[in-house]
Design an enzyme around this catalytic site. Structure first.
Site, PDB file in Angstrom:
ATOM      1  N   GLU A 250      57.096  22.187  44.475  1.00 46.73           N
ATOM      2  CA  GLU A 250      56.802  20.910  45.126  1.00 46.73           C
ATOM      3  C   GLU A 250      55.416  20.431  44.688  1.00 46.73           C
ATOM      4  O   GLU A 250      54.491  21.231  44.508  1.00 46.73           O
ATOM      5  CB  GLU A 250      56.831  21.102  46.644  1.00 46.73           C
ATOM      6  CG  GLU A 250      56.589  19.839  47.441  1.00 46.73           C
ATOM      7  CD  GLU A 250      56.612  20.084  48.937  1.00 46.73           C
ATOM      8  OE1 GLU A 250      56.918  19.128  49.674  1.00 46.73           O
ATOM      9  OE2 GLU A 250      56.324  21.218  49.384  1.00 46.73           O
TER      10      GLU A 250
ATOM     11  N   LYS B 244      63.251  14.183  49.311  1.00 45.59           N
ATOM     12  CA  LYS B 244      63.036  15.113  50.421  1.00 45.59           C
ATOM     13  C   LYS B 244      63.366  14.454  51.758  1.00 45.59           C
ATOM     14  O   LYS B 244      62.841  13.392  52.091  1.00 45.59           O
ATOM     15  CB  LYS B 244      61.585  15.588  50.405  1.00 45.59           C
ATOM     16  CG  LYS B 244      61.243  16.623  51.467  1.00 45.59           C
ATOM     17  CD  LYS B 244      59.779  17.050  51.340  1.00 45.59           C
ATOM     18  CE  LYS B 244      59.417  18.112  52.362  1.00 45.59           C
ATOM     19  NZ  LYS B 244      57.980  18.502  52.234  1.00 45.59           N
TER      20      LYS B 244
ATOM     21  N   CYS C 212      61.019  22.462  50.339  1.00 41.84           N
ATOM     22  CA  CYS C 212      60.041  23.016  51.278  1.00 41.84           C
ATOM     23  C   CYS C 212      60.505  22.981  52.740  1.00 41.84           C
ATOM     24  O   CYS C 212      61.313  23.798  53.152  1.00 41.84           O
ATOM     25  CB  CYS C 212      58.697  22.314  51.088  1.00 41.84           C
ATOM     26  SG  CYS C 212      57.283  23.278  51.690  1.00 41.84           S
TER      27      CYS C 212
END
Length: 271
Positions: free
Chosen positions: A41, A111, A153
């Site tokens: 990321e 995301k 994440c």
């Protein structure tokens, strides 16, 4: 068998510095089969603040062109962690791109779950949603490495996202990350193993690691996990890449011997 590589990074704030690092790492690889290189990321620019990230998002197309050329040069597939791309209202998207070995973008995931949390580290407060737009779509893409399910994440904490990708026939989950040290030490490995075990999928988690220019410290421990939940490779705090060949026969055997998807009485909720 196809091979996956997780390339940990301790990214700087400047895109040119991180691109130069990536080029050096790719030049060291020995490519003998279909290979997927996975980046963490925020690998392109580990910014000091959200404003800096938004300003960098104006140049994302330039960097995507450079990544495309690198894929053609080295004959690799590339899962380019996340790159800030322009959204609306001075917000940006944390976009995860997949390139094939011809340099074509074959998938993009934005995301979905944004990290708004209070953590016992030097940063104290994380408010990702203040300048980042949440993604809306679940993404599973075909590849020589199996069907790839995308996440980033903080997504890791939401099991339903992975269950939905499994319903869409995902076989390999990508989890590019920049975990804090506090949450990483407590939760990183067990969460990755859980996502692998409950969905019978490989997991490749390339992570940021170390002390960054912007004052952040990230946990590291890039991992590759088998569909049985075994840790196949762990960088710990090293920046050395790790690799693993994807054994489709093993994956098929695990699913055949314990057909959890056939037994799941709630899977219709994810269709």
């Amino acid at each position: 068998m196809a091979k996956v590589i997780a390339l940990p990074m301790c990214s700087a704030q400047t895109a040119e510095v991180n691109l130069a690092y990536l080029r050096r790492q790719l030049a060291l690889l020995v490519i003998e089969e279909e290979t997927l290189v996975c980046l963490p990321e925020s690998w392109l620019a580990f910014c000091e603040n959200a404003q800096q990230a938004w300003e960098g998002a104006h140049h994302s197309e330039q960097y995507l062109t450079e990544l495309s050329a690198l894929c053609r040069q080295y004959g690799i597939w590339l899962a380019a962690g996340t790159i800030a791309t322009l959204g609306v209202d001075e917000k940006y998207l944390a976009a995860s791109y997949l390139f094939n070995s011809c340099g074509e973008i074959v998938a993009r995931y934005n995301k979905i779950h944004l990290f708004d949390a209070n953590i016992s580290d030097k940063t104290k407060q994380y408010r990702e949603s203040e300048r980042t737009l949440p993604g809306q779509e679940i993404v599973v893409a075909d590849s020589p490495f199996g069907k790839i399910g995308f996440s980033v994440c903080y997504d890791l904490r939401f099991a339903s996202l992975y269950q939905a990708m499994r319903v869409l026939d995902a076989e390999l989950f990508l989890v590019p990350s920049a975990f804090t040290c506090a949450t990483g030490a407590a939760h990183w490995q067990p969460l990755l193993q859980a996502r692998a075990i409950e969905n019978q999928c490989y997991v490749v988690a390339a992570a940021q690691s170390g002390n960054h220019e912007n004052g952040r410290e990230t946990y590291g421990h890039s991992l590759i996990v088998s569909p049985w939940g075994e840790i196949l490779a762990d960088t710990k705090t090293s920046l050395e890449p790790i690799s693993q060949k994807i054994d489709r026969a093993l994956l098929d055997s695990i699913r055949r011997n314990m057909p959890v998807m056939d037994h799941n009485r709630f899977k219709s909720e994810f269709l």
